[in-house]
Design a protein around this motif. Structure first.
Motif, PDB file in Angstrom:
ATOM      1  N   GLY A 135      14.201   9.300  54.361  1.00 51.03           N
ATOM      2  CA  GLY A 135      15.362   9.115  54.443  1.00 51.03           C
ATOM      3  C   GLY A 135      16.060   7.943  53.862  1.00 51.03           C
ATOM      4  O   GLY A 135      15.750   7.380  52.765  1.00 51.03           O
ATOM      5  N   LEU A 136      17.409   7.442  54.450  1.00 50.59           N
ATOM      6  CA  LEU A 136      17.861   6.268  53.690  1.00 50.59           C
ATOM      7  C   LEU A 136      17.413   5.073  53.968  1.00 50.59           C
ATOM      8  O   LEU A 136      17.539   4.118  53.536  1.00 50.59           O
ATOM      9  CB  LEU A 136      19.222   6.189  54.494  1.00 50.59           C
ATOM     10  CG  LEU A 136      20.275   7.064  53.636  1.00 50.59           C
ATOM     11  CD1 LEU A 136      21.885   7.035  54.243  1.00 50.59           C
ATOM     12  CD2 LEU A 136      20.621   6.477  52.337  1.00 50.59           C
ATOM     13  N   TYR A 137      16.094   5.067  55.107  1.00 54.03           N
ATOM     14  CA  TYR A 137      15.435   3.970  55.035  1.00 54.03           C
ATOM     15  C   TYR A 137      14.148   3.966  54.555  1.00 54.03           C
ATOM     16  O   TYR A 137      13.123   3.170  54.866  1.00 54.03           O
ATOM     17  CB  TYR A 137      15.179   3.702  56.837  1.00 54.03           C
ATOM     18  CG  TYR A 137      16.256   3.600  57.549  1.00 54.03           C
ATOM     19  CD1 TYR A 137      17.467   3.142  56.940  1.00 54.03           C
ATOM     20  CD2 TYR A 137      16.121   3.477  59.088  1.00 54.03           C
ATOM     21  CE1 TYR A 137      18.644   3.021  57.794  1.00 54.03           C
ATOM     22  CE2 TYR A 137      17.218   3.098  59.712  1.00 54.03           C
ATOM     23  CZ  TYR A 137      18.423   2.997  59.325  1.00 54.03           C
ATOM     24  OH  TYR A 137      19.732   2.401  60.029  1.00 54.03           O
ATOM     25  N   ALA A 138      14.111   4.401  53.324  1.00 50.90           N
ATOM     26  CA  ALA A 138      12.604   4.680  52.612  1.00 50.90           C
ATOM     27  C   ALA A 138      12.389   3.400  51.903  1.00 50.90           C
ATOM     28  O   ALA A 138      11.156   3.362  51.026  1.00 50.90           O
ATOM     29  CB  ALA A 138      12.847   5.843  51.655  1.00 50.90           C
ATOM     30  N   GLY A 139      13.216   2.450  51.721  1.00 50.19           N
ATOM     31  CA  GLY A 139      13.131   1.275  51.202  1.00 50.19           C
ATOM     32  C   GLY A 139      13.606   1.297  49.715  1.00 50.19           C
ATOM     33  O   GLY A 139      13.452   0.362  48.780  1.00 50.19           O
ATOM     34  N   LEU A 140      14.281   2.334  49.397  1.00 50.48           N
ATOM     35  CA  LEU A 140      14.770   2.710  47.960  1.00 50.48           C
ATOM     36  C   LEU A 140      16.231   2.039  47.914  1.00 50.48           C
ATOM     37  O   LEU A 140      17.348   2.849  47.668  1.00 50.48           O
ATOM     38  CB  LEU A 140      14.911   4.171  47.409  1.00 50.48           C
ATOM     39  CG  LEU A 140      13.359   4.627  47.566  1.00 50.48           C
ATOM     40  CD1 LEU A 140      13.422   5.903  47.157  1.00 50.48           C
ATOM     41  CD2 LEU A 140      12.503   3.853  46.479  1.00 50.48           C
ATOM     42  N   ASP A 141      16.425   0.994  48.204  1.00 51.37           N
ATOM     43  CA  ASP A 141      17.750   0.225  48.456  1.00 51.37           C
ATOM     44  C   ASP A 141      17.753  -0.988  47.340  1.00 51.37           C
ATOM     45  O   ASP A 141      17.117  -1.873  47.206  1.00 51.37           O
ATOM     46  CB  ASP A 141      17.850  -0.498  49.765  1.00 51.37           C
ATOM     47  CG  ASP A 141      19.089  -1.016  50.032  1.00 51.37           C
ATOM     48  OD1 ASP A 141      19.993  -0.446  49.696  1.00 51.37           O
ATOM     49  OD2 ASP A 141      19.017  -2.164  50.540  1.00 51.37           O
ATOM     50  N   ALA A 201      20.296  17.522  63.205  1.00 49.80           N
ATOM     51  CA  ALA A 201      21.595  16.672  62.814  1.00 49.80           C
ATOM     52  C   ALA A 201      21.698  16.126  61.413  1.00 49.80           C
ATOM     53  O   ALA A 201      20.840  15.414  61.027  1.00 49.80           O
ATOM     54  CB  ALA A 201      21.936  15.534  63.782  1.00 49.80           C
ATOM     55  N   ASP A 202      22.558  16.621  60.551  1.00 48.84           N
ATOM     56  CA  ASP A 202      22.508  16.270  59.269  1.00 48.84           C
ATOM     57  C   ASP A 202      23.988  16.248  58.600  1.00 48.84           C
ATOM     58  O   ASP A 202      25.053  16.085  59.699  1.00 48.84           O
ATOM     59  CB  ASP A 202      21.648  17.239  58.163  1.00 48.84           C
ATOM     60  CG  ASP A 202      21.091  16.519  57.112  1.00 48.84           C
ATOM     61  OD1 ASP A 202      20.908  15.438  57.109  1.00 48.84           O
ATOM     62  OD2 ASP A 202      20.880  17.318  56.071  1.00 48.84           O
ATOM     63  N   VAL A 238      27.369  16.179  66.353  1.00 49.18           N
ATOM     64  CA  VAL A 238      26.164  15.996  67.315  1.00 49.18           C
ATOM     65  C   VAL A 238      26.659  14.756  68.168  1.00 49.18           C
ATOM     66  O   VAL A 238      26.518  14.712  69.523  1.00 49.18           O
ATOM     67  CB  VAL A 238      24.837  15.806  66.751  1.00 49.18           C
ATOM     68  CG1 VAL A 238      23.805  15.298  67.691  1.00 49.18           C
ATOM     69  CG2 VAL A 238      24.895  16.799  66.136  1.00 49.18           C
ATOM     70  N   ALA A 239      27.167  13.763  67.429  1.00 47.34           N
ATOM     71  CA  ALA A 239      27.388  12.475  68.236  1.00 47.34           C
ATOM     72  C   ALA A 239      28.610  12.590  69.178  1.00 47.34           C
ATOM     73  O   ALA A 239      28.470  12.044  70.514  1.00 47.34           O
ATOM     74  CB  ALA A 239      27.956  11.203  67.382  1.00 47.34           C
ATOM     75  N   LEU A 240      29.680  13.350  68.882  1.00 47.70           N
ATOM     76  CA  LEU A 240      30.908  13.855  69.701  1.00 47.70           C
ATOM     77  C   LEU A 240      30.117  14.586  70.864  1.00 47.70           C
ATOM     78  O   LEU A 240      30.476  14.102  72.111  1.00 47.70           O
ATOM     79  CB  LEU A 240      31.803  14.454  69.046  1.00 47.70           C
ATOM     80  CG  LEU A 240      32.868  15.130  69.970  1.00 47.70           C
ATOM     81  CD1 LEU A 240      33.664  13.960  70.714  1.00 47.70           C
ATOM     82  CD2 LEU A 240      33.699  16.339  69.278  1.00 47.70           C
ATOM     83  N   MET A 257      18.141   7.143  59.118  1.00 49.82           N
ATOM     84  CA  MET A 257      19.165   6.695  59.734  1.00 49.82           C
ATOM     85  C   MET A 257      20.093   7.305  60.617  1.00 49.82           C
ATOM     86  O   MET A 257      20.642   6.812  61.656  1.00 49.82           O
ATOM     87  CB  MET A 257      20.246   6.198  58.441  1.00 49.82           C
ATOM     88  CG  MET A 257      21.399   5.430  58.629  1.00 49.82           C
ATOM     89  SD  MET A 257      22.442   4.728  57.334  1.00 49.82           S
ATOM     90  CE  MET A 257      23.506   6.397  57.301  1.00 49.82           C
ATOM     91  N   PHE A 258      20.206   8.691  60.638  1.00 49.52           N
ATOM     92  CA  PHE A 258      20.998   9.368  61.529  1.00 49.52           C
ATOM     93  C   PHE A 258      20.549   9.266  62.683  1.00 49.52           C
ATOM     94  O   PHE A 258      20.923   9.303  63.608  1.00 49.52           O
ATOM     95  CB  PHE A 258      21.323  10.844  60.864  1.00 49.52           C
ATOM     96  CG  PHE A 258      22.114  11.017  59.688  1.00 49.52           C
ATOM     97  CD1 PHE A 258      23.114  10.103  59.478  1.00 49.52           C
ATOM     98  CD2 PHE A 258      21.905  12.145  58.927  1.00 49.52           C
ATOM     99  CE1 PHE A 258      23.854  10.216  58.063  1.00 49.52           C
ATOM    100  CE2 PHE A 258      23.021  12.226  57.789  1.00 49.52           C
ATOM    101  CZ  PHE A 258      23.804  11.378  57.556  1.00 49.52           C
ATOM    102  N   GLY A 259      19.058   9.343  62.532  1.00 49.30           N
ATOM    103  CA  GLY A 259      18.215   9.521  64.026  1.00 49.30           C
ATOM    104  C   GLY A 259      18.377   8.104  64.567  1.00 49.30           C
ATOM    105  O   GLY A 259      18.493   7.766  65.813  1.00 49.30           O
ATOM    106  N   ASP A 260      18.482   6.924  63.920  1.00 52.23           N
ATOM    107  CA  ASP A 260      18.608   5.646  64.391  1.00 52.23           C
ATOM    108  C   ASP A 260      19.906   5.365  65.188  1.00 52.23           C
ATOM    109  O   ASP A 260      19.924   5.215  66.271  1.00 52.23           O
ATOM    110  CB  ASP A 260      18.356   4.635  63.174  1.00 52.23           C
ATOM    111  CG  ASP A 260      18.658   3.154  63.739  1.00 52.23           C
ATOM    112  OD1 ASP A 260      18.399   2.843  64.978  1.00 52.23           O
ATOM    113  OD2 ASP A 260      18.630   2.321  62.892  1.00 52.23           O
TER     114      ASP A 260
END
Length: 736
Positions: A135-141, A201-202, A238-240, A257-260
């Motif tokens: 996901g967005l936390y894969a380290g490809l930043d 949730a996406d 989902v958050a709502l 990130m969404f799961g975090d």
């Protein structure tokens, strides 16, 4: 059963103190686990340049699970600044212990259970499953966009304005391998925990291509679980709905990130991270950690909530195959949190970490406390002051006679939403909820619809109740109106409670572990119905252990000092005892409630500590105690009393049955210090001397000269002094 080894890594900040408080539950439950402690976290980094030393990895490798307290992480610059100069020269690089554990152990799934532990409102129970490795936390930043990526972003209008040097980019990495195993984990979790729905949730309305592929993988995996509903929802929706309708969810699964974000939101829905447990699971193991983090500012203050540590231990036990013990911990936390029994500040209490932990352990090893009740008195006229709420007072008495303690009494206006909201706030928290009033035939009688709304059930016509209404109105020659049919409407499935003294029948219904009893308002109708309903309700409540209450009445000591002394004795005893205090001038009453053995043991300690202040173990005043003693020993008093100007003798005479044939001499006096009698200032030094054949004994006490009520203190002090004389020494034969 083979014993298992747990690597316990207390970590930083509040981590060690919450684990120290919670770990004894394993011994209390008798689970065959061996605990081995290891080092991890910030102090390891500062001392060794490595937050996870090699010896800790060796411990983890030979353990069946890892229990982590909490660890502190800081950005690279701050982390490097904390190193000793020698370590800094070696170029040690700080990597979060959490990231190291997840990467080296390949812990791809983060599990966060969310449940309505506090009670009240609609019940919910779901969990958030977060993918840990991509996901967005894969380290490809990238701070500087790699040349290979530049053509992909170069034509964006903001990039054209900013240029290569001022553009950053991150990649949301998702693979079939990563997606399939996290989705399968989500469905297996739903199957194992009894959830009927998996929600992905996406953000398919924006991330159209990558989300379409995620959906494709979901549909492929879902085919293996036909009994479980699956869906894809926008993460913001989902958050709502997690906040508005948490009961609709089962398993919510999301990329990193969404799961975090959603998992922390789940903690907020529950009431805070003090109730949030987590597990990080891989193919061959996992670690378990309370979510609240190390909170270094709170370390050592004894304020941290240990509930999350208990629930985390429960998750670990469940993972290791100890399902019943895990459920026992959950039930204990549920019990303590809903009753607010010795909870920490974040749940509205004042308990320390160790006190809160002791209450959970007590709940694990003993039956629940005395059942509690909530009473709702309905009517605008009660709030306006036109009528007194005698129903609430009398219902409290009826419930008390059946061994049920009233936790709260509410007075609620004739408003459906207000009544429903109040009932929902008690559901799942109180064993019995009594709702009285508002069952008449007029439009402002909205209680029955409010109860149905709170129970989430429709109203239904009950012919038996309708015939009862018709029969009673006909018997008294009262016209039957169409509005009277309202009195035959009840929540679906409720058990009817006939009303022998009126036309408004009541009902009894069960929901979320609570028994809801709906009754009419007139006292001559509702109170007999309540007494009758309680016999049936008690059969549905958990069987309670034999309990007892010890009462002590004290004089000459203030309430704060009494409470501080007794509360310390309760804490030191570690016995499941509830203490309560009542100040009513000039007395402070103490009540200890619990099992007979526990209360008996503590009562001896209380008596020893307060022997100079205890007046009686009965609900009597000192003068009443004295009257009983004088009658018992056929004694009279010769009173020298200028202090009360005869009030003491007069009060004593009111309480006595005889005048007595033998005489004791009593002299009562007082000296005003730093003030005067008339203006009620300063203090009064009281003195009472009792003379008999064996000599004389004098007792003294200094009290504030607070107002006209000090006269009551004078009288009760005199009575207490004579009682102490008669009970401390065998009553001698005296001359007339």
């Amino acid at each position: 059963m083979n014993r298992k080894t747990i690597a316990v890594l207390p970590g930083d900040g509040i981590g060690p103190e919450v684990l120290d408080a919670a770990l004894p539950v394993i011994e209390y439950l008798g689970v065959p686990l061996d605990l081995e402690f290891g080092d991890i976290g910030w102090e390891c980094w500062r001392a060794e340049g490595n937050p996870v030393p090699d010896r800790t990895w060796e411990l983890i490798s030979r353990s069946d699970a890892v229990l982590l307290g909490a660890t502190t992480s800081k950005p690279p610059r701050e982390a490097a600044a904390q190193l000793e100069p020698e370590l800094r020269k070696r170029g040690a690089q700080y990597v979060s212990p959490i990231i190291q554990l997840r990467q080296q152990l390949d812990l791809f799934a983060n599990l966060r259970p969310v449940e309505n532990y506090l009670g009240g409102g609609t019940p919910y129970r779901f969990c958030v499953v977060r993918e840990n490795t991509e996901g967005l936390y894969a380290g490809l930043d990238f701070r500087d966009v790699p040349d290979e990526m530049w053509p992909l972003v170069a034509e964006h209008p903001n990039v054209l304005r900013s240029g290569h040097a001022d553009t950053t980019a991150s990649i949301r990495l998702q693979t079939s391998h990563g997606l399939d195993r996290i989705l399968r984990f989500a469905f297996e979790t739903a199957r194992h925990r009894g959830y009927e729905r998996v929600t992905l949730a996406d953000k398919p309305n924006v991330l159209r291509h990558s989300s379409a592929y995620v959906r494709q993988r979901l549909e492929t995996i879902a085919a293996d679980y036909p009994e479980i509903i699956s869906e894809v929802l926008n993460v913001d929706a989902v958050a709502l709905w997690m906040v508005r309708r948490p009961e609709r969810f089962g398993v919510v699964v999301a990329e990193n990130m969404f799961g975090d974000i959603l998992s922390d939101l789940g903690g907020g829905v529950m009431g805070g991270l003090g109730l949030a447990a987590s597990a990080n699971i891989g193919e061959a193991g996992g670690y378990f950690e309370p979510v609240h983090g190390s909170a270094p500012a709170m370390a050592g203050q004894g304020r941290a909530n240990p509930a999350a540590a208990f629930l985390t231990i429960g998750l670990m036990l469940e993972h290791l195959g100890f399902a019943s013990e895990a459920e026992g911990i959950q039930e204990a936390v549920r019990h303590v949190a809903r009753r607010r029994d010795r909870v920490t500040y974040d749940l509205g209490g004042t308990a320390t970490t160790t006190e809160a932990a002791a209450s959970i352990i007590d709940a694990c090893r003993s039956a629940p406390d005395m059942p509690t009740a909530a009473i709702l008195s309905i009517g605008d006229e009660l709030l306006s002051g036109d009528l007194e709420d005698s129903n609430g007072r009398n219902a409290s008495r009826v419930l008390g006679e059946h061994g049920i303690a009233v936790r709260v009494r509410h007075t609620v206006r004739d408003d459906e939403a207000a009544i429903s909201d109040t009932i929902q706030g008690c559901l799942g928290r109180d064993d019995v909820i009594v709702v009285m009033g508002g069952l008449g035939p007029t439009s402002d009688d909205v209680t029955r619809s409010a109860v149905a709304r709170a129970l989430n059930r429709p109203l239904e016509h009950r012919e038996r109740a309708w015939q009862g209404v018709v029969e009673r109105l006909t018997r008294f020659g009262v016209a039957i109106h169409v509005d009277n049919r309202r009195q035959a409407l009840f929540p679906e499935g409720a058990e009817l409670l006939p009303n022998p003294n009126g036309s408004a029948w009541g009902c009894r219904a069960e929901a979320q572990g609570s028994v809801v009893i709906m009754l009419p308002g007139p006292p001559r109708e509702c109170l007999p119905m309540l007494a009758e309903a309680m016999h049936e309700a008690l059969a549905h409540l958990p069987r309670q252990p034999e309990r007892t209450t010890v009462f002590r009445r004290t004089l000459g000591i203030i309430e704060a000092d009494v409470a501080a002394l007794v509360d310390e004795l309760v804490r030191d005893s570690r016995l499941p005892i509830k203490s309560a205090y009542r100040w009513h001038y000039p007395y402070v009453d103490i009540r200890l409630d619990g099992s007979a053995d526990a209360v008996g043991t503590l009562a001896k300690r209380v008596d020893s500590a307060l022997m100079d202040y205890i007046v009686t173990d009965q609900h009597r005043t000192a003068v009443q105690e004295l009257a009983l003693l004088l009658d018992q020993h056929d004694l009279a008093l010769d009173i020298d009393d200028q202090l009360t100007e005869g009030a003491f003798a007069a009060k004593l005479a009111e309480e006595r049955r005889s005048s007595g044939s033998q005489t004791l001499s009593v002299a009562l006096s007082g000296t005003w210090q730093d003030g005067d009698r008339e203006n009620y200032t300063g203090t009064v030094a009281l003195s009472c001397t009792v003379r008999d054949a064996s000599g004389e004994r004098t007792r003294g006490l200094t009290i504030p000269n607070r107002g006209a009520e000090v006269g009551t203190y004078f009288t009760e002090f005199a009575g207490w002094s004579v009682v102490r004389h008669l009970t401390d020494h065998r009553v001698p034969e005296v001359s007339e």
